[in-house]
Every structure is written in C-alpha cells, then in structure tokens.
Design an enzyme around this catalytic site. Structure first.
Site, short mmCIF file in Angstrom:
data_model
loop_
_atom_site.label_atom_id
_atom_site.label_comp_id
_atom_site.label_asym_id
_atom_site.label_seq_id
_atom_site.Cartn_x
_atom_site.Cartn_y
_atom_site.Cartn_z
N TYR A 39 -18.51 -9.31 0.03
CA TYR A 39 -18.57 -8.73 -1.31
C TYR A 39 -19.97 -8.17 -1.52
O TYR A 39 -20.90 -8.90 -1.85
CB TYR A 39 -18.26 -9.79 -2.37
CG TYR A 39 -16.83 -10.30 -2.38
CD1 TYR A 39 -15.84 -9.69 -1.62
CD2 TYR A 39 -16.48 -11.42 -3.13
CE1 TYR A 39 -14.55 -10.17 -1.63
CE2 TYR A 39 -15.18 -11.90 -3.15
CZ TYR A 39 -14.22 -11.27 -2.39
OH TYR A 39 -12.93 -11.75 -2.39
N PHE A 194 -6.05 -11.13 -8.02
CA PHE A 194 -5.52 -10.09 -8.91
C PHE A 194 -4.48 -10.65 -9.89
O PHE A 194 -3.40 -10.09 -10.07
CB PHE A 194 -4.91 -8.94 -8.12
CG PHE A 194 -5.90 -8.12 -7.33
CD1 PHE A 194 -7.23 -8.06 -7.71
CD2 PHE A 194 -5.51 -7.40 -6.22
CE1 PHE A 194 -8.16 -7.31 -6.99
CE2 PHE A 194 -6.41 -6.65 -5.49
CZ PHE A 194 -7.75 -6.61 -5.88
N PRO A 195 -4.77 -11.78 -10.55
CA PRO A 195 -3.81 -12.33 -11.51
C PRO A 195 -3.60 -11.40 -12.71
O PRO A 195 -2.57 -11.51 -13.38
CB PRO A 195 -4.46 -13.65 -11.95
CG PRO A 195 -5.92 -13.44 -11.74
CD PRO A 195 -6.02 -12.59 -10.51
N LEU A 196 -4.56 -10.51 -12.96
CA LEU A 196 -4.42 -9.54 -14.06
C LEU A 196 -4.00 -8.17 -13.55
O LEU A 196 -4.08 -7.19 -14.28
CB LEU A 196 -5.75 -9.41 -14.82
CG LEU A 196 -6.26 -10.69 -15.47
CD1 LEU A 196 -7.63 -10.48 -16.08
CD2 LEU A 196 -5.28 -11.17 -16.54
N GLY A 197 -3.52 -8.10 -12.31
CA GLY A 197 -3.30 -6.80 -11.69
C GLY A 197 -4.60 -6.35 -11.06
O GLY A 197 -5.65 -6.98 -11.21
N GLY A 199 -8.05 -4.86 -10.35
CA GLY A 199 -9.20 -4.50 -11.18
C GLY A 199 -9.82 -3.20 -10.80
O GLY A 199 -10.88 -2.83 -11.32
N PHE A 200 -9.18 -2.44 -9.90
CA PHE A 200 -9.80 -1.23 -9.37
C PHE A 200 -8.97 0.02 -9.63
O PHE A 200 -9.13 1.03 -8.97
CB PHE A 200 -10.05 -1.40 -7.87
CG PHE A 200 -10.84 -2.63 -7.55
CD1 PHE A 200 -12.18 -2.69 -7.83
CD2 PHE A 200 -10.22 -3.74 -6.99
CE1 PHE A 200 -12.92 -3.84 -7.56
CE2 PHE A 200 -10.95 -4.88 -6.70
CZ PHE A 200 -12.31 -4.93 -6.99
N LEU A 207 -1.30 -5.60 -17.61
CA LEU A 207 -1.87 -5.74 -18.95
C LEU A 207 -1.18 -4.83 -19.96
O LEU A 207 -1.22 -5.11 -21.16
CB LEU A 207 -3.37 -5.45 -18.92
CG LEU A 207 -4.22 -6.41 -18.08
CD1 LEU A 207 -5.69 -6.02 -18.16
CD2 LEU A 207 -4.02 -7.85 -18.52
#
Length: 273
Positions: A39, A194-197, A199-200, A207
């Site tokens: 990262y 990626f629990p929220l879908g 992020g990129f 959401l």
C-alpha cells in the site's frame, strides 16, 4: 488502503490528516489495523509507524503478502515462498515491530463462482509451508488467507490453523458466501474487504441502493452506516475493515455498533443482491 495517494500509490493527499485518522482510531478503541507493504508501496506502513509506534499492547497489526507494485502502481503477483518471506520481513522492518498479529496470504486471480474452481495445488502447498515457517519462527501470530475460494480454505485447514479470511463481500457482491459459511463453521474471522463497495469508482451501487438510501434517511444515518450495520449483522464472525482517510468518516464508521436494523429492513437488504 485509503491512506496513501490515489490508487493506493504514493504519498497521501494530506499527511497530517492520515496520521490523525490512525491516532483517532486507537482513541476510539479500534484494535485491528489492516495494512500491507504494497500500500503505497511502503506509505501505509510508514504512516502507521509514525502515528502509533510504540504500539499499544492490544493493537493487532495485520498485513498481507503475495503481491507487488510496479513503477506505475500496477498490482502484480509475487507468490513464491521466497517472495512471501521477504515481504513479511519488509513489513516488520517498516512497522518496526518483531511480530505481526496475522499475515494474510493473498491469492491472485479472481474467483469466478460460475467457473470450475482451479487451485494451483503445488504453489499453494509451498506458500502454506512458508507461512507456517514464519509463524513457527515467531514472526507472525496467525496465518490468514485472502481472495480465496472455499477449496483453498479446506486445503489449508488440513495443514494448519487459519485465523482469518479476507475476501470481497458486500450487500451486492456475495460471491464469497460459501467461504463465509465455512469460516463460521470453523470459528474463523471473516474480514470482508470493500464492504461499502469499491472505494475507487465514482459510481457506487452499494451506497446508492434504494433500500439503503431510504433506510438511511428514515433513521438519520448515512448510507455507509446502514451498509456496515447490515454487514455486521450477517454473521457473528464478521470483522469489519472499512477504509477511510477522514476522521469524520472514521467516527461515523465506528458508530455503527449502536445501530440495530429491524427485521423488515434486514429482509429487504438481504434480498438486494
């Protein structure tokens, strides 16, 4: 993963904010930080060290190995046993610690639920040997797996204890459902990334799902809080790692522990996939 620059590459947009996020996380009682030497590369681990070293006794630093970055930020496999051991050492050196709570072996190559599961048995066996050796030498406390199929986990459990599995999983992507069930059966932490879908990407159907937006407005919470609350309710062995580069979003994420979804909304969200 959200603390380095765009694409998880290079320095953060706001260095002081990244440090503040890490320190506030510990203040809020968070005791599990998911990271990786790739990262940045190096950036996330350097920020963690700057913000938190010497580390609280109860803080679990969990990293992953099996990949590398090229000069323009592409994600590439680095799967050989020597690669894994080198990466573990790099994590330890950058974080300035003698031991990691766990290290996830990242398996490259997507898992397609509609295709026959193919496992490179020879490579996976050699990878497991390298991970077991690192644990036996005291470099890591536990072995984890990431981006795997259920067959990987069954093979691994025949050889060693697995403490966590980190796979993509969220409201609209439940491909890893069989892996989650197998983890629950064996008392293994399931750690959805990626629990929220993603992020990129600008468009996030997780959401923006109508049921999520509607429930968030009704309860006075953010859509992210509703999705995280649902994810926590899926199974008792789910351990969340929602990434953020914002102190405000961090505080919103931790507040989901106090959110209870009623049966009707749970059923609606359960049927969303």
């Amino acid at each position: 993963m959200q603390l380095p620059g765009p694409g998880v590459f290079g320095p953060p947009r706001d260095h002081d904010q990244a440090v503040a996020v890490l320190r506030r996380a510990v203040e809020l009682g968070i005791n599990h930080i998911d990271t990786a030497q790739i990262y940045g590369p190096d950036v996330a681990n350097e920020l963690i060290r700057e913000a938190l070293h010497p580390y609280p006794a109860n803080l679990a630093l969990v990293s992953k190995v099996g990949g590398k970055r090229d000069d323009v930020g592409n994600w590439l496999p680095a799967p050989e046993p020597d690669d894994l051991r080198r990466q573990i050492d790099e994590n330890l050196n950058t974080l300035q610690t003698d031991r990691l709570a766990a290290v996830n072996l990242r398996v490259f190559g997507g898992v397609d639920p509609n295709a026959p599961i193919e496992v490179d048995h020879d490579l996976f066996d050699r990878q497991l040997s390298a991970m077991i050796a690192a644990r036996d030498e005291g470099l890591i406390d536990g072995i984890g797996l990431s981006n795997i199929a259920a067959e990987h986990l069954r093979i691994a459990l025949d050889r060693t204890e697995i403490v966590c599995v980190q796979n993509a999983y969220n409201l609209l992507d439940r491909t890893s459902g069989p892996v989650l069930e197998l983890c629950a059966e064996h008392g293994i932490a399931f750690v959805p990334f990626f629990p929220l879908g993603s992020g990129f990407s600008a468009d996030n159907p997780v959401l923006g799902h109508p049921a999520v937006v509607r429930e968030a407005a009704r309860l006075g919470h953010t859509p992210a809080q509703i999705v995280l609350a649902w994810t926590l309710s899926v199974a008792p062995n789910v351990l969340l790692i929602p990434g953020t580069s914002s102190v405000a979003h961090l505080e919103q994420n931790t507040a989901v522990a106090d959110i209870t979804l009623d049966d009707d909304i749970r059923q609606e969200l359960d049927s969303a996939a």
